[in-house]
Every structure is written in structure tokens, then in C-alpha cells.
Design a protein around this motif. Structure first.
Motif, mmCIF file in Angstrom:
data_model
loop_
_atom_site.group_PDB
_atom_site.id
_atom_site.type_symbol
_atom_site.label_atom_id
_atom_site.label_comp_id
_atom_site.label_asym_id
_atom_site.label_seq_id
_atom_site.Cartn_x
_atom_site.Cartn_y
_atom_site.Cartn_z
ATOM 1 N N ALA A 144 -12.605 25.975 51.938
ATOM 2 C CA ALA A 144 -12.305 24.933 50.964
ATOM 3 C C ALA A 144 -12.753 25.408 49.592
ATOM 4 O O ALA A 144 -13.716 26.175 49.468
ATOM 5 C CB ALA A 144 -13.021 23.636 51.325
ATOM 6 N N LEU A 145 -12.038 24.986 48.554
ATOM 7 C CA LEU A 145 -12.386 25.325 47.176
ATOM 8 C C LEU A 145 -12.348 24.037 46.370
ATOM 9 O O LEU A 145 -11.347 23.314 46.406
ATOM 10 C CB LEU A 145 -11.373 26.329 46.598
ATOM 11 C CG LEU A 145 -11.306 27.700 47.272
ATOM 12 C CD1 LEU A 145 -10.096 28.494 46.751
ATOM 13 C CD2 LEU A 145 -12.574 28.499 47.029
ATOM 14 N N GLU A 146 -13.405 23.750 45.672
ATOM 15 C CA GLU A 146 -13.463 22.520 44.887
ATOM 16 C C GLU A 146 -14.116 22.810 43.545
ATOM 17 O O GLU A 146 -14.793 23.813 43.381
ATOM 18 C CB GLU A 146 -14.311 21.466 45.623
ATOM 19 C CG GLU A 146 -13.643 20.925 46.869
ATOM 20 C CD GLU A 146 -14.625 20.235 47.813
ATOM 21 O OE1 GLU A 146 -15.748 19.909 47.365
ATOM 22 O OE2 GLU A 146 -14.253 20.029 48.981
ATOM 23 N N LEU B 15 -17.916 24.284 37.942
ATOM 24 C CA LEU B 15 -17.983 25.544 38.687
ATOM 25 C C LEU B 15 -17.043 25.466 39.878
ATOM 26 O O LEU B 15 -16.663 24.377 40.316
ATOM 27 C CB LEU B 15 -19.401 25.786 39.197
ATOM 28 C CG LEU B 15 -20.484 26.088 38.172
ATOM 29 C CD1 LEU B 15 -21.816 26.324 38.880
ATOM 30 C CD2 LEU B 15 -20.117 27.310 37.339
ATOM 31 N N LEU B 16 -16.711 26.635 40.401
ATOM 32 C CA LEU B 16 -15.908 26.671 41.627
ATOM 33 C C LEU B 16 -16.861 26.621 42.828
ATOM 34 O O LEU B 16 -17.694 27.513 42.991
ATOM 35 C CB LEU B 16 -15.069 27.954 41.675
ATOM 36 C CG LEU B 16 -14.171 28.099 42.907
ATOM 37 C CD1 LEU B 16 -13.054 27.062 42.913
ATOM 38 C CD2 LEU B 16 -13.575 29.504 42.985
ATOM 39 N N TYR B 17 -16.749 25.564 43.612
ATOM 40 C CA TYR B 17 -17.504 25.492 44.870
ATOM 41 C C TYR B 17 -16.711 26.271 45.902
ATOM 42 O O TYR B 17 -15.576 25.925 46.227
ATOM 43 C CB TYR B 17 -17.635 24.049 45.350
ATOM 44 C CG TYR B 17 -18.618 23.182 44.605
ATOM 45 C CD1 TYR B 17 -19.298 23.633 43.488
ATOM 46 C CD2 TYR B 17 -18.859 21.885 45.049
ATOM 47 C CE1 TYR B 17 -20.202 22.813 42.820
ATOM 48 C CE2 TYR B 17 -19.748 21.054 44.385
ATOM 49 C CZ TYR B 17 -20.415 21.521 43.266
ATOM 50 O OH TYR B 17 -21.296 20.703 42.617
ATOM 51 N N GLN B 18 -17.321 27.335 46.425
ATOM 52 C CA GLN B 18 -16.651 28.166 47.425
ATOM 53 C C GLN B 18 -17.293 27.845 48.776
ATOM 54 O O GLN B 18 -18.438 28.197 49.024
ATOM 55 C CB GLN B 18 -16.807 29.637 47.043
ATOM 56 C CG GLN B 18 -16.257 29.931 45.643
ATOM 57 C CD GLN B 18 -16.985 31.028 44.914
ATOM 58 O OE1 GLN B 18 -17.179 32.111 45.447
ATOM 59 N NE2 GLN B 18 -17.406 30.768 43.690
ATOM 60 N N ILE B 19 -16.553 27.130 49.595
ATOM 61 C CA ILE B 19 -17.123 26.599 50.818
ATOM 62 C C ILE B 19 -16.645 27.416 52.006
ATOM 63 O O ILE B 19 -15.444 27.664 52.144
ATOM 64 C CB ILE B 19 -16.741 25.105 50.960
ATOM 65 C CG1 ILE B 19 -17.291 24.356 49.727
ATOM 66 C CG2 ILE B 19 -17.272 24.505 52.260
ATOM 67 C CD1 ILE B 19 -16.666 23.024 49.468
ATOM 68 N N ILE C 50 -21.799 29.253 44.879
ATOM 69 C CA ILE C 50 -21.354 29.158 43.487
ATOM 70 C C ILE C 50 -21.713 30.445 42.757
ATOM 71 O O ILE C 50 -22.602 31.177 43.181
ATOM 72 C CB ILE C 50 -22.021 27.971 42.755
ATOM 73 C CG1 ILE C 50 -23.535 27.979 43.017
ATOM 74 C CG2 ILE C 50 -21.418 26.644 43.183
ATOM 75 C CD1 ILE C 50 -24.308 27.008 42.163
ATOM 76 N N ASN C 51 -20.999 30.718 41.672
ATOM 77 C CA ASN C 51 -21.353 31.840 40.802
ATOM 78 C C ASN C 51 -21.610 31.247 39.422
ATOM 79 O O ASN C 51 -20.687 31.133 38.636
ATOM 80 C CB ASN C 51 -20.227 32.860 40.632
ATOM 81 C CG ASN C 51 -19.523 33.196 41.918
ATOM 82 O OD1 ASN C 51 -19.959 32.851 43.003
ATOM 83 N ND2 ASN C 51 -18.406 33.868 41.796
ATOM 84 N N GLN D 154 -15.050 33.872 38.847
ATOM 85 C CA GLN D 154 -15.558 33.407 40.132
ATOM 86 C C GLN D 154 -14.464 33.759 41.131
ATOM 87 O O GLN D 154 -13.359 33.238 41.050
ATOM 88 C CB GLN D 154 -15.769 31.894 40.095
ATOM 89 C CG GLN D 154 -16.612 31.434 38.907
ATOM 90 C CD GLN D 154 -16.547 29.934 38.701
ATOM 91 O OE1 GLN D 154 -17.181 29.165 39.404
ATOM 92 N NE2 GLN D 154 -15.745 29.514 37.730
ATOM 93 N N MET D 155 -14.791 34.669 42.055
ATOM 94 C CA MET D 155 -13.728 35.151 42.939
ATOM 95 C C MET D 155 -13.917 34.683 44.374
ATOM 96 O O MET D 155 -15.035 34.572 44.867
ATOM 97 C CB MET D 155 -13.680 36.688 42.894
ATOM 98 C CG MET D 155 -13.189 37.209 41.541
ATOM 99 S SD MET D 155 -13.208 38.997 41.442
ATOM 100 C CE MET D 155 -12.078 39.433 42.735
#
Ligand SMILES: Cc1cc2nc3c(=O)[nH]c(=O)nc-3n(C[C@H](O)[C@H](O)[C@H](O)COP(=O)(O)OP(=O)(O)OC[C@H]3O[C@@H](n4cnc5c(N)ncnc54)[C@H](O)[C@@H]3O)c2cc1C
Ligand SMILES: Nc1ncnc2c1ncn2[C@@H]1O[C@H](COP(=O)(O)O)[C@@H](O)[C@H]1O
Lengths: 290, 339
Positions: free
Chosen positions: B122-124, B140-144, B157-158, B164-165
Motif C-alpha cells: 500500500a502507498l499513502e 510524505l509517502l507512507y510505504q507499507i 518513510i524517507n 522517495q522510491m
């Protein structure tokens, strides 16, 4: 002419065979139930190295691992299976490293080892499943990379020929030496420990391990130098602190949610659309699938 | 500047599904962030490819068309992406978690010293407060993603590094046309500006299709079929289910003996012992020789038309009914609810 091969191997918790006791009642990971093992695909990488060693006389295989003191087990395991020597890169300064900081530290250690023809890594480590460290080490060392290798067909005259396993097929690529190759789990499994090597290297230890031995421990490494496992701290490899550990890690963990497994009490469902949809929703929601 | 980028992948002359799924997601993210969605496609003889991409919501499509970019090899692609990203400064860069994306992504993230999170589910977009440093971060991009063999789900997060990859597997995100009339701009990448001769050192000698070997022991989800599946053909629904939910297919000895599956899939006393996160037993009675090889699975779902089949005793979920009716429903409702 032999090859100098470095195998990158990581000690990981055995997350594949989690079973019933993987999670504690409070929903946290039960690390004690997860034995520390040699990352499975790193064993595939080691096997490719050992095959090259057999094929090209005079080759050597060096295992490099970064981790806590007990990761010396990885070096010993490598020796038992046919590696020639190993380095344990261990320091508190490395704690909290993400893949980028890990790759940076490993690349500094490789620079210190200096002379090599080939670096082999596993495709990915099962604790994180990221598959990033191999390519990032390659980038840091400014070397070409060949990922998803299933078999190294040849490594001679400055060139390497590799069969890669892709989603829907295979590909054969040729690259220069030195380079970084990451090896897939579909490659040949690693040979078992050899009894002779087990006897020979049973007492191979790092300096820290020797220091923590009881007084009646007899150190035999004076006339058997192969029993010394090299241990490097951050001071032994040339690093820039800003790229290390937590500080050198662009990614941060914001939140961790534990996946709570249900207690064993069967729930009986019919095959109706409603029941099946509920089940699939539940499995997605509790992250069992998806 | 500071837009959302999707690095698209070519699959036999077309844009890969995973890239279209990422464009759909990328569009949503760009809308939330009120920025543009940009796509990058690298390959050879791909003129006109923007027509496949723009309807998914891309505002800009960067096209690099050059024989050096096909078939895919790491260095020419990473050289172009590194150069392009250095100039366009994306805030987010997304790739498919395919063999290509997972080869290219880390190389690029290392060169740009940006974080990369693999295999996100998921990406939020969200905010973050770093209490220690007394800093607040917006958008920020939450990388789940799952970690630890799926036992935990982590949000990564970055905060400070860009782009943010993240990589995402095929099938995880929904693919949806944004608007058939969406307007996008095409920008041609001057490939020769980025690729150096030394980037061409790895050459693809040959490429062909080949079936891979099975390895059910390494799978955290196993869909296993027994004699109750009825035929080799019926086993196909098990492969479909396994593919949908990311698992492997196992079998009982009776199913293997009947020729429904190969021996390397056999679970049990004389087969393989497995302890996956999820074991789905389909048309398996649950004789001790079979259960010996799977009873330590973290979760067991049994599908059997006999409400008193022994397997039901060790199952967390017992579904009573016909496998050929139930398994297609599982696939259908998984797909319906997973996006
Ligand atoms: C020495 C020894 C070693 C063995 N080792 C193994 C081993 O390693 N692994 C192993 O699996 N077995 C092993 N066996 C065999 C084992 O004893 C069982 O015979 C075998 O597991 C039965 O397989 P099964 O459940 O698929 O078939 P069956 O016992 O025939 O069961 C089929 C099940 O499918 C159900 N069913 C039928 N039609 C449908 C339908 N349309 N929808 C839903 N359900 C349906 C039935 O109700 C039944 O429960 C071993 C046996 C011996 C003697
Ligand atoms: N701490 C480490 N020490 C040695 N090798 C490592 C370490 N971390 C990762 N690697 C290597 O990089 C590969 C990919 O790891 P990962 O990116 O974590 O999935 C592993 O299979 C190892 O070969």
C-alpha cells in the motif's frame, strides 16, 4: 589462473518456517522461536562460488558478513562447506542500517579486501525480502551487476557468462570481471558440510569469541592460523560516519503492526458467496494474504 | 518539478500491466499532492507508446528510444534514470517489483542516495513528526509492506531524501483508465547524453521461455490439492488461486499417485514438511501421513465436501462444499476485495 571470489552472506531469523509459536500472545514476534540461519539464497551463492573454485584451480572463496558477534557462525558454516576464509564486519556503529547503509559498509569492507574478481550475493535476504544490497554494493563499488543468476556458466579471461531466471523465462548474459552477481533460490542447492572441514574448522573463532571463552579454553590458533576468523570494526574499514547506521539510512520505520494469528478453534463456513467473501476479506485485512 | 514519477516497463512491445497499475496509483498520489504525474519509458522502437500511457493519467511522458535500451540491461537504464531524476527532481519514484524493477531500483537509489522500499502493498500520503529532532514533515509517502516473512506489517518513510522510491508487485494495485481524453505532453530523452560506452559491458546473449522448478518449502502460502480434486485439469484452479494470492501449489500423495501433480509438490511424511503462514487443503482427507507434513502451519483452511473429514480437526477454517465451486469463488472475492 584462479578466481578470487567474495560471497556476501547474512545471518537471518528463519522467517519461512514460522509455525504456530512465531507470535507471542501479546502479538509481538517471538524471536526466540525463530532460529538464526544462513540466509537461504546466500547458500545458493556460496554453492556457485564453490563450483567455480572446483572448475578454476587456485581459486579462493571468502565469506563476508556484517552483523552482530554471533554472525561468526555464518563464517564457520561457510568454512564447513568449503570456503577458504571469511571476515566478520561487526560494530555498534552499523546498528540500525537500512539496505543503503548496509551496502555502504559492505562496499568499504570489500575495498579493504581489495583484490577480487567476483562478488556473489544472494538475491534477497528472507528477513526483509528487499533484494537491494547486491545491486547497491555494485553501485557503490562502481561495478556492473548481474541479478537473478541461476547458474554461472563460465568465468574466465576477464568475462563471466551467467544464466538468469526472469519471470517468464531465462536469459544468458555476458559481463566483465570483476562484477557483482546475485544468485536466485532456483540455483543449485548448497552442498552439505564436509565432515573433514567440520573437524578442521570447528574451533575457528573471532578475537571477541576467544576473549569471552572460559579460562580453561586452549587457543590453538598460534600454529593453526586458519582458526582465526578476521573481525573488523568500523575503525578497520575506511568509512564516513555520515553514511553509516541509522544516520546513513534514508528509510525510517514509522510504524510496525504485528499480524496476529487466530487461536486454533475452527470456524465452520458454508460455500455461500457471503461466507467466502467474508473469509477473503478477513484474510486480506489481517495480512495473511495480499 | 517535484512530481510523481512512474518508471514504466515494456513487456513484449507493450507497457507492462504493473506499470499501468502504478500509473493509476501514481495519479491518485499526484492528485493528493497537487502535483503532476510523469511517466518514463525506455526501450527501442517504442514511438507512439504514450498513447498507452496518457489515458492512465500521465501529464508528461518521457520517452527514451534507442537500441542501447533494449533488451533491458542495468547500466544504460540506470544511467538514463539517474540523469533524468537529477534534472527533474521527482519527490516520488515508483517501479514494478519485477525482475527489472528490482534490478534497476536499488542501483538508482544507491546512486541518488535516496531510500527505496521493496514490494509495497500500500502507498499513502501522510505527515510525520520526528519528536527527537523536533521536526515536522508534511505529505510524505507512507510505504507499507509486510516484513519478517509476513509476520509484521511496517510503514516506512524517507523523511529527508528524495526521491522517495518504492517497488510494487504486479496485481497489488488496481489498474484503471483515468480518462480516455486526458492530455499529456511527450518529452524525448536525449539518451546519448547519459549513456557512456562503459555502460554497455553487459550483453544479453540469448533469451527464451522456460518453466521454473518448484520450491514449495520456501513459500509462505501453500494451496494444496488432494485426490478430491478429481483430475489433473481441476488442479488448474489451484494454480490460479496460488497465483492470485502469491503462493505455491502442494499436493497429497493420493493426488500425486493419480498423476494430478508432480512428486516435488508432495506434502507429508514421504514428501516435504512445510510450516507456512497459510495452508489451504483442498479435497484432502487429512490422513496422518499427510498432516505430519503440514500440521504446524500457522493457519489451515480445509475445503472438503465431507463435514467430518479428519483434516477439519486441525483446520482454523472449515469450508464444507465442493472444491470446484469454492476455489473459483475464493479467487473472485480475493480479487474483488484486495485492491
Ligand atoms: C508409508 C506411507 C507414507 C505416506 N506418505 C504420505 C505423504 O507423504 N503425503 C501424503 O499426502 N500421503 C501419504 N500417504 C498416504 C496417506 O495415507 C493418504 O492415503 C493420502 O494422504 C490421502 O490423500 P487424499 O487426502 O488426497 O485422498 P483421500 O483420502 O482419497 O481424500 C480425498 C478427500 O477429498 C474429499 N473430496 C472428494 N471430492 C471432493 C469435492 N468435489 N470437493 C471437496 N472435497 C472432496 C473427500 O471427502 C476426501 O476427504 C502415505 C501412506 C503410507 C502408507
Ligand atoms: N549484513 C549483511 N552481510 C552480508 N551480506 C549481506 C548483508 N545484508 C545483505 N547481504 C547480501 O545481500 C543480499 C540481499 O539482501 P537484502 O537486500 O537484504 O535482501 C543477501 O542475500 C546477502 O548476500
Amino acid at each position: 589462473m584462479g578466481l578470487k571470489i567474495i560471497v556476501l552472506a547474512k545471518q537471518v531469523p528463519d522467517t519461512r518456517n514460522v509455525g504456530k509459536d512465531a507470535m507471542k500472545a501479546d502479538g509481538t514476534v517471538n524471536r526466540a522461536a525463530l532460529p538464526a540461519i544462513f540466509n537461504p539464497e546466500d547458500l545458493n551463492a556460496l554453492e556457485q562460488a564453490l563450483r567455480l573454485k572446483e572448475k578454476y584451480k587456485g581459486s579462493t572463496v571468502t565469506v563476508l558478513t556484517m552483523g552482530p558477534g554471533r554472525a561468526a557462525d555464518i563464517i564457520r558454516e561457510g568454512l564447513f562447506r568449503g570456503a577458504d576464509d571469511g571476515y566478520l564486519l561487526t560494530d555498534r556503529a552499523f546498528a540500525g542500517s537500512d539496505t543503503l547503509a548496509t551496502s555502504y559498509a559492505i562496499s568499504c569492507a570489500v575495498r579493504k579486501i581489495k583484490s577480487f574478481d567476483l562478488i556473489l550475493a544472494g538475491r534477497q535476504a528472507i528477513d526483509g525480502d528487499t533484494a537491494q544490497v547486491g545491486p547497491q554494493v555494485a553501485e557503490k563499488l562502481n561495478l556492473p551487476q548481474i541479478t537473478y543468476a541461476e547458474e554461472i556458466l563460465k568465468a574466465e579471461k576477464g568475462k563471466i557468462l551467467v544464466k538468469r531466471r526472469l519471470e517468464r523465462g531465462v536469459e544468458t548474459v555476458e559481463g566483465p570481471l570483476p562484477c557483482v552477481v546475485t544468485v536466485n533460490g532456483s540455483a543449485a542447492p548448497c552442498r552439505p558440510r564436509a565432515a573433514k572441514l567440520l573437524m578442521k574448522y570447528k574451533h575457528a573463532k573471532t578475537m571477541s569469541e576467544k576473549q569471552s571463552q572460559s579460562e580453561d579454553y586452549i587457543d590453538m590458533s598460534a600454529d593453526r592460523p586458519y582458526l582465526n576468523i578476521a573481525e573488523w570494526s568500523v575503525n578497520d574499514v575506511e568509512t564516513d560516519d555520515k553514511w553509516l547506521g541509522l544516520a546513513g539510512s534514508p528509510t525510517k520505520v514509522k510504524k510496525i503492526e504485528n499480524v496476529v494469528f487466530q487461536a486454533k478453534e475452527s470456524k465452520v463456513l458454508s460455500g455461500s458467496d457471503k461466507d467466502i467473501e467474508e473469509l477473503m476479506k478477513e484474510l486480506i485485512l489481517n495480512h495473511t494474504i495480499g | 518539478m517535484n512530481n510523481v514519477f512512474v518508471i514504466c516497463e515494456m513487456d513484449e512491445g507493450k507497457v507492462a500491466d504493473v506499470s499501468l497499475e502504478l500509473l493509476t496509483k501514481g495519479r491518485t498520489l499526484a492528485n493528493t499532492l497537487k502535483c503532476k504525474l510523469e511517466a518514463v519509458v525506455l526501450g527501442h522502437k517504442i514511438s507512439g507508446i504514450e498513447k498507452e500511457i496518457i489515458p492512465y493519467g500521465a501529464d508528461v511522458v518521457h520517452i527514451g528510444d534507442d537500441p542501447k535500451l533494449s533488451p533491458y540491461t542495468t547500466l544504460p537504464h540506470s544511467a538514463v534514470i539517474n540523469g533524468l531524476f537529477a534534472e527533474t527532481k521527482p519527490q516520488i519514484g515508483l517501479l514494478g517489483a519485477s525482475t527489472m524493477g528490482r534490478d534497476l531500483g536499488p542501483r538508482v537509489s544507491s546512486a541518488l542516495v535516496s531510500g527505496l522500499t521493496a514490494d509495497c502493498t500500500a502507498l499513502e500520503i501522510g505527515d510525520h513528526e520526528d519528536k527527537k529532532a523536533g521536526k515536522n514533515y508534511k505529505d510524505l509517502l507512507y510505504q507499507i509492506r509486510p516484513a519478517f516473512g509476513g509476520n509484521i506489517v511496517a510503514t516506512i518513510i524517507n523523511p529527508d531524501c528524495r526521491p522517495q522510491m518504492a517497488t510494487v508487485r504486479e496485481g497489488v494495485m488496481k489498474k484503471e483508465i483515468y480518462s480516455p481524453n486526458h492530455k499529456g505532453e511527450v518529452k524525448t530523452i536525449d539518451v546519448s547524453k547519459y549513456i557512456k560506452p562503459e555502460d554497455l559491458v553487459v550483453k544479453v546473449i540469448e533469451r527464451h521461455m522456460e518453466k521454473s522448478r518448484v520450491n514449495i518449502k520456501n513459500s509462505s502460502i501453500i494451496v494444496s490439492g488432494g485426490y478430491g480434486m478429481g483430475s489433473k485439469e481441476n488442479f488448474n484452479v489451484l494454480y490460479d488461486l496460488a497465483e492470485a494470492i502469491g503462493g505455491e501449489v502442494g499436493a497429497s500423495r493420493a493426488a500425486v499417485d493419480a498423476g494430478y501433480a508432480d512428486h516435488d509438490r508432495q506434502v507429508g511424511q514421504t514428501g516435504i514438511t512445510v510450516r507456512p503462514k497459510l495452508y489451504i487443503a483442498c479435497g484432502i482427507s487429512g490422513q496422518i501421513q499427510h498432516t505430519a507434513g503440514m500440521e504446524d502451519s500457522a493457519m489451515v483452511i480445509a475445503i472438503n465436501n465431507d463435514a467430518n473429514a479428519p483434516i477439519n480437526k486441525i483446520a482454523d477454517y472449515v469450508i464444507t462444499g465442493d472444491v470446484m465451486e469454492i476455489i473459483p469463488k475464493m479467487i473472485k472475492f480475493y480479487k474483488k476485495n484486495s485492491k
